[in-house]
Design a protein around this motif. Sequence first.
Motif, PDB file in Angstrom:
ATOM      1  N   GLU A 185     -48.773  30.731 129.215  1.00 53.33           N
ATOM      2  CA  GLU A 185     -50.215  30.574 129.390  1.00 53.33           C
ATOM      3  C   GLU A 185     -50.759  29.485 128.467  1.00 53.33           C
ATOM      4  O   GLU A 185     -51.572  28.644 128.878  1.00 53.33           O
TER       5      GLU A 185
ATOM      6  N   LEU B 263     -52.465  25.988 129.751  1.00 47.54           N
ATOM      7  CA  LEU B 263     -53.881  25.817 129.435  1.00 47.54           C
ATOM      8  C   LEU B 263     -54.131  24.521 128.686  1.00 47.54           C
ATOM      9  O   LEU B 263     -55.118  23.815 128.942  1.00 47.54           O
TER      10      LEU B 263
ATOM     11  N   ASP C 182     -51.895  21.942 128.503  1.00 49.57           N
ATOM     12  CA  ASP C 182     -51.078  20.850 129.039  1.00 49.57           C
ATOM     13  C   ASP C 182     -50.167  20.276 127.953  1.00 49.57           C
ATOM     14  O   ASP C 182     -50.183  19.073 127.640  1.00 49.57           O
TER      15      ASP C 182
ATOM     16  N   GLU D 205     -47.704  30.318 136.188  1.00 52.86           N
ATOM     17  CA  GLU D 205     -48.999  30.076 135.564  1.00 52.86           C
ATOM     18  C   GLU D 205     -49.682  28.849 136.159  1.00 52.86           C
ATOM     19  O   GLU D 205     -50.905  28.837 136.362  1.00 52.86           O
ATOM     20  N   ARG D 206     -48.914  27.800 136.445  1.00 49.54           N
ATOM     21  CA  ARG D 206     -49.507  26.620 137.083  1.00 49.54           C
ATOM     22  C   ARG D 206     -50.071  26.979 138.459  1.00 49.54           C
ATOM     23  O   ARG D 206     -51.159  26.538 138.832  1.00 49.54           O
TER      24      ARG D 206
ATOM     25  N   ARG E 212     -51.021  30.012 139.459  1.00 51.20           N
ATOM     26  CA  ARG E 212     -52.136  30.949 139.293  1.00 51.20           C
ATOM     27  C   ARG E 212     -53.423  30.227 138.921  1.00 51.20           C
ATOM     28  O   ARG E 212     -54.518  30.626 139.362  1.00 51.20           O
ATOM     29  N   THR E 213     -53.303  29.169 138.120  1.00 49.43           N
ATOM     30  CA  THR E 213     -54.495  28.452 137.646  1.00 49.43           C
ATOM     31  C   THR E 213     -54.822  27.227 138.487  1.00 49.43           C
ATOM     32  O   THR E 213     -55.765  26.488 138.172  1.00 49.43           O
TER      33      THR E 213
ATOM     34  N   ARG F  16     -53.017  24.509 138.835  1.00 50.21           N
ATOM     35  CA  ARG F  16     -52.678  23.283 138.107  1.00 50.21           C
ATOM     36  C   ARG F  16     -51.237  22.862 138.410  1.00 50.21           C
ATOM     37  O   ARG F  16     -50.472  22.503 137.514  1.00 50.21           O
TER      38      ARG F  16
END
Length: 430
Positions: free
Chosen positions: A48, A52, A54, A78-79, A81-82, A84
């Motif tokens: 995370e 967040l 980067d 995580e990428r 999910r967000t 990104r």
Amino acid sequence: MTPTDVVLLGSTGSIGTQALEVVAAAAPGTFRVTALSAGGGNLELLAEQAVLHDVPVVALAHGGDGAVTRLRELLADERARTGRDDLAEPEILTGPDAATTVAGSLRVTPDALDVREPPAAPRAVVLNGITGSVGLAPTLAALRSGATLALANKESLVVGGSLVRAAQTRPGQVVPVDSEHSAIAQALRSGRHERGMTSPVTTGRSEVRRLVLTASGGPFRGRTRDELATVTPAQALAHPTWAMGPVVTVNSSTMVNKGLELIEAHLLFDVPAEDVVVVVHPQSVVHSMVEFHDGSTLAQASPPDMRLPIALGLTWPERAAGVAAPCRWDEPTSWTFEPLDEGTFPAVALARAAAAASATHPAVLNAANEQCVAAFLDRRLDYLGIVEVVAEVLEEHEGPAASADLTLDDVLGAEERARARAEELIAARA
């Protein structure tokens, strides 16, 4: 504005997570996190953090190929999910030297800094939030790189004080992050004290009489030694003020942490160990004080929030706005101070004696204590046995007569012998 490059060691711990809160709350472009390091016990949080912010490089101390594979999966999740997915996957370093590698990755040339005064906006900061003496090698690497070292890993200074001094590339390169030492550094700006690792120049002049470290008293303030005989790990981990990792929390309950902070203050500010005193201040609002020769005392006060000294570590000597809530002076309040009961809590006196004994006695104290705390948390050692075993290991240790030729191998050897001897004494008590 050119952002300050930040390498964060121990990113998933208490200091690390709060440091990233400070970074996230700052104005855009203030900081750029270039590397994170963690032990590997919380890969979900590490992923995370990396996404967040980067972050281009992530270092893992433990876990091997399995941990790397799992981290890559978590990063991808995580990428997604967000939203990104366009972010590049960070480079992942592994092994016991990974943190040291990233700690030395911010190369700062001397002409980039005004060596007479710490820069108002340091361009490269390594925040060492690792717990334990394993933080020593990263500390040395950060200093040799020329970066500013925001030091929350007191053990590296306690263990290798003379090595840390020698590794500095400029005066004022070390900025303390422990709330007590940050308070002292802030108070010293109001007086003349141009000695020690935190000073931008060295002239030997000083108006300082004593440094006063405040201690909350921990969960067992007011108890007698007999009442501590049956303390359990759960009780020792219930600190009344601060939320910290298990080792630091147990150390706070035994006052070993305050002993380590005494040694740290002695080394950071070049004040004799006998002139560093400890007082108990349960409210934890006055974080420490400086007493001057004319009789005046300057105190730094703020609610107990580690984000304030962390932010100062990242921006020193400037202050970021709105980091923590200030004290309320329009509401009734009271602060109390009382002497430390050294009969019940002998760890501070033990640390003061270790600082005076030799360059390796503090390393032996710290190593033996780490073994004892681990044994206590595993229920292999009783609570009072922590400091008793440390005292016995220290009494047996013979340190070098001089520290000028001390090497890292000397320090590590003293630590290894101390750990082994502590384990023998722990086994004998069991």
